[in-house]
Scaffold this active site. Structure first.
Site, mmCIF file in Angstrom:
data_model
loop_
_atom_site.group_PDB
_atom_site.id
_atom_site.type_symbol
_atom_site.label_atom_id
_atom_site.label_comp_id
_atom_site.label_asym_id
_atom_site.label_seq_id
_atom_site.Cartn_x
_atom_site.Cartn_y
_atom_site.Cartn_z
ATOM 1 N N ASP A 56 0.762 -1.088 -0.054
ATOM 2 C CA ASP A 56 -0.029 0.181 -0.091
ATOM 3 C C ASP A 56 0.858 1.271 -0.091
ATOM 4 O O ASP A 56 0.262 2.361 -0.072
ATOM 5 C CB ASP A 56 -0.957 0.149 1.073
ATOM 6 C CG ASP A 56 -0.449 0.178 2.448
ATOM 7 O OD1 ASP A 56 1.040 -0.221 2.855
ATOM 8 O OD2 ASP A 56 -1.080 -0.119 3.519
ATOM 9 N N TYR A 67 12.251 2.726 -0.784
ATOM 10 C CA TYR A 67 11.524 1.560 -0.824
ATOM 11 C C TYR A 67 10.145 1.614 -1.831
ATOM 12 O O TYR A 67 10.013 0.805 -2.615
ATOM 13 C CB TYR A 67 11.008 0.953 0.623
ATOM 14 C CG TYR A 67 10.074 0.038 0.635
ATOM 15 C CD1 TYR A 67 10.320 -1.124 0.104
ATOM 16 C CD2 TYR A 67 8.840 0.305 1.162
ATOM 17 C CE1 TYR A 67 9.414 -2.501 -0.027
ATOM 18 C CE2 TYR A 67 8.016 -0.782 1.158
ATOM 19 C CZ TYR A 67 8.077 -2.173 0.521
ATOM 20 O OH TYR A 67 7.377 -3.008 0.608
HETATM 21 P P1 NAD Z 1 11.530 -9.976 3.455
HETATM 22 O O1 NAD Z 1 12.312 -8.792 3.366
HETATM 23 O O2 NAD Z 1 11.147 -10.695 4.712
HETATM 24 O O3 NAD Z 1 11.699 -11.106 2.213
HETATM 25 C C1 NAD Z 1 12.222 -10.884 0.932
HETATM 26 C C2 NAD Z 1 12.725 -12.207 0.497
HETATM 27 O O4 NAD Z 1 13.397 -11.850 -0.922
HETATM 28 C C3 NAD Z 1 14.083 -12.498 1.192
HETATM 29 O O5 NAD Z 1 13.859 -13.956 1.413
HETATM 30 C C4 NAD Z 1 15.211 -12.094 0.261
HETATM 31 O O6 NAD Z 1 16.344 -12.962 0.438
HETATM 32 C C5 NAD Z 1 14.433 -12.230 -0.980
HETATM 33 N N1 NAD Z 1 15.242 -11.736 -2.144
HETATM 34 C C6 NAD Z 1 15.821 -10.344 -1.916
HETATM 35 N N2 NAD Z 1 16.444 -9.925 -3.274
HETATM 36 C C7 NAD Z 1 16.219 -11.146 -4.062
HETATM 37 C C8 NAD Z 1 16.511 -11.032 -5.529
HETATM 38 N N3 NAD Z 1 17.093 -10.339 -6.213
HETATM 39 N N4 NAD Z 1 16.174 -12.423 -5.791
HETATM 40 C C9 NAD Z 1 15.799 -13.361 -5.259
HETATM 41 N N5 NAD Z 1 15.549 -13.249 -4.010
HETATM 42 C C10 NAD Z 1 15.477 -11.988 -3.417
HETATM 43 O O7 NAD Z 1 9.962 -9.294 2.644
HETATM 44 P P2 NAD Z 1 8.459 -9.607 3.082
HETATM 45 O O8 NAD Z 1 8.115 -8.690 4.388
HETATM 46 O O9 NAD Z 1 8.411 -11.078 3.204
HETATM 47 O O10 NAD Z 1 7.750 -8.983 1.840
HETATM 48 C C11 NAD Z 1 7.462 -9.949 0.655
HETATM 49 C C12 NAD Z 1 6.780 -8.832 -0.363
HETATM 50 O O11 NAD Z 1 5.656 -8.417 0.105
HETATM 51 C C13 NAD Z 1 7.737 -7.666 -0.807
HETATM 52 O O12 NAD Z 1 7.685 -7.694 -2.183
HETATM 53 C C14 NAD Z 1 7.169 -6.672 -0.330
HETATM 54 O O13 NAD Z 1 7.359 -5.526 -0.793
HETATM 55 C C15 NAD Z 1 5.896 -7.019 0.098
HETATM 56 N N6 NAD Z 1 4.829 -6.447 0.964
HETATM 57 C C16 NAD Z 1 5.352 -6.454 2.292
HETATM 58 C C17 NAD Z 1 4.552 -6.312 3.400
HETATM 59 C C18 NAD Z 1 4.992 -6.358 4.835
HETATM 60 O O14 NAD Z 1 4.333 -5.713 5.676
HETATM 61 N N7 NAD Z 1 6.115 -6.954 5.195
HETATM 62 C C19 NAD Z 1 3.216 -5.615 3.210
HETATM 63 C C20 NAD Z 1 2.966 -5.421 1.784
HETATM 64 C C21 NAD Z 1 3.753 -6.023 0.758
#
Ligand code: NAD
Ligand code: TYD
Length: 353
Positions: A134, A159
């Site tokens: 969001d 970000y």
């Molecule tokens: P996180 O940071 O916990 O995990 C990200 C994962 O991506 C990690 O395992 C990392 O090793 C992997 N990664 C990073 N770069 C990479 C690459 N180049 N190739 C392959 N793997 C790679 O993030 P999260 O909180 O699990 O979020 C996951 C997704 O959801 C993201 O796209 C984030 O923008 C989105 N999101 C997160 C939230 C939240 O509250 N955490 C809310 C909405 C959307």
């Protein structure tokens, strides 16, 4: 046929993989670079499951991804891979552009090549589901209506700007090439396997370790919290029935100020792990310097996914935060594994010694 889950060793990705394998027979291939945020331990319970394959690699490595897609006859890609922490994006935006923008572009190119060569009916059934946030919509005033899918993109941090760029690329690949894409824009998640640099797990760990609970600014910034497995159920539903090219906002209609979150969390810890002398964890709260450009309020209008796809969250904040705290209390080994030297360096960089 199988699903390719990028970023499946991170917080939300690993929750998604575990839930999927507990419900479905279809195999999953996880592609994860294992950055500081990726943790194979999150997936320890499915190691050895014949439906589960883990591959270490980068979404930005186009030939590598193209090979994986072929080899595993992938029928859908779910893109969770990203750099995800706003504070880190302020210290070093480069990695965010590299992974979230260029990486997503390379992934899309690999997927476009694979999908173009598929025969019907596999071609028509193929899906690329992009997991976004969001935060692309920017910040709301106190009386503004919640974000709908039509809200203008106004990202304010490196970000959110990098995620907005990736959302635009995904949209463009649908309009230009006909790639069958779906996008979800979800609010803040919390739950098991959350890396302790984000608000809720950081506060739980600091509280238990007798450290200060650092609240930025006046603590009145508002986030719209959703328990992680509710996000996973929304993603499953969008994958199953979402309209191609559509974006779906996902949220639990659960706005809270950061102070309210910390208050609730301290009250549950006081009950589950009472301190000696009857004092409260709340006494550890410290107000610290605000985050530069700190978005004041996020709120999601989830009407579209609720009405069109019949999705609703199963948890309230009350039930979800209790489950989360209980999970952290029950998993000291997992915590020990993630609070490495690199983690401690981050804490010093962000909060000072
Ligand atoms: P996180 O940071 O916990 O995990 C990200 C994962 O991506 C990690 O395992 C990392 O090793 C992997 N990664 C990073 N770069 C990479 C690459 N180049 N190739 C392959 N793997 C790679 O993030 P999260 O909180 O699990 O979020 C996951 C997704 O959801 C993201 O796209 C984030 O923008 C989105 N999101 C997160 C939230 C939240 O509250 N955490 C809310 C909405 C959307
Ligand atoms: P965070 O978990 O980093 O998620 P996001 O910035 O993506 O919403 O932060 C959630 C809220 O908590 C945000 O308003 C910033 C605030 N916050 C603190 O007050 N102290 C902290 O130590 C952290 C990490 C966040």
């Amino acid at each position: 046929m199988s699903l390719l889950v990028t970023g499946g060793a991170g917080f939300i990705g690993s929750n998604f993989v575990l839930e999927w394998l507990s419900r479905e027979q279809e195999p999953i291939v996880v592609l994860d670079k294992l950055t500081y945020a990726g943790n194979p331990e999150n997936l320890a319970s499915v190691h050895g499951d014949p439906r589960f394959t883990f591959v270490r690699g980068d979404i930005g490595d186009r030939p590598f991804v193209a090979d994986l897609l072929q080899k595993h006859e992938v029928r859908a890609v779910l893109n969770f891979a990203a750099e995800s922490h706003v504070d880190r994006s302020i210290h070093g935006p480069g990695e965010f552009i590299h992974t979230n923008v260029v990486g997503t572009f390379e992934l899309l190119e690999a997927v476009r090549g694979y999908w173009s060569a598929l025969e019907e009916p596999a071609k028509q059934a193929f899906r690329f589901l992009h997991v976004s946030t969001d935060e692309v919509y920017g910040s709301l005033g106190p009386e503004d209506p919640a974000f709908t899918e039509k809200h203008q993109f106004q990202p304010n941090s490196p970000y959110s700007a990098s995620k907005a760029a990736s959302d635009h690329l995904v949209r463009a690949y649908h309009h230009t090439y006909g790639l069958p894409v779906l996008t979800t824009n979800c609010s803040n998640n919390y739950g098991p396997f959350h890396f302790p640099e984000k608000l809720i797990p950081l506060m739980i760990l600091n509280a238990l370790n007798g450290k200060p609970l650092p609240v930025y600014g006046d603590g009145k910034n508002v986030r719209d919290w959703l328990y992680v497995t509710d996000h996973c159920s929304a993603i499953r539903r969008v994958l199953q029935a979402g309209r191609l090219g559509e974006t779906y906002n996902v949220g639990g209609r659960n706005e809270m100020t950061n102070l309210e979150v910390v208050q609730k969390l301290c009250a549950i810890l006081d009950e589950l792990r009472p301190l000696e002398h009857g004092t409260s964890y709340w006494d550890q709260v410290h107000f610290v310097k605000d985050r530069p450009g700190h978005d004041r309020r996020y709120a999601i209008d989830a009407s579209l996914i609720e009405h069109e796809l019949g999705w609703l969250p199963a948890e309230t904040f009350e039930t979800g935060i209790r489950k989360t705290i209980e999970w952290y209390l029950a998993h000291p080994d997992w915590i020990q594994g993630v609070v490495s030297g690199a983690y401690r360096e981050w804490v010093v960089k962000q909060y000072g010694a």
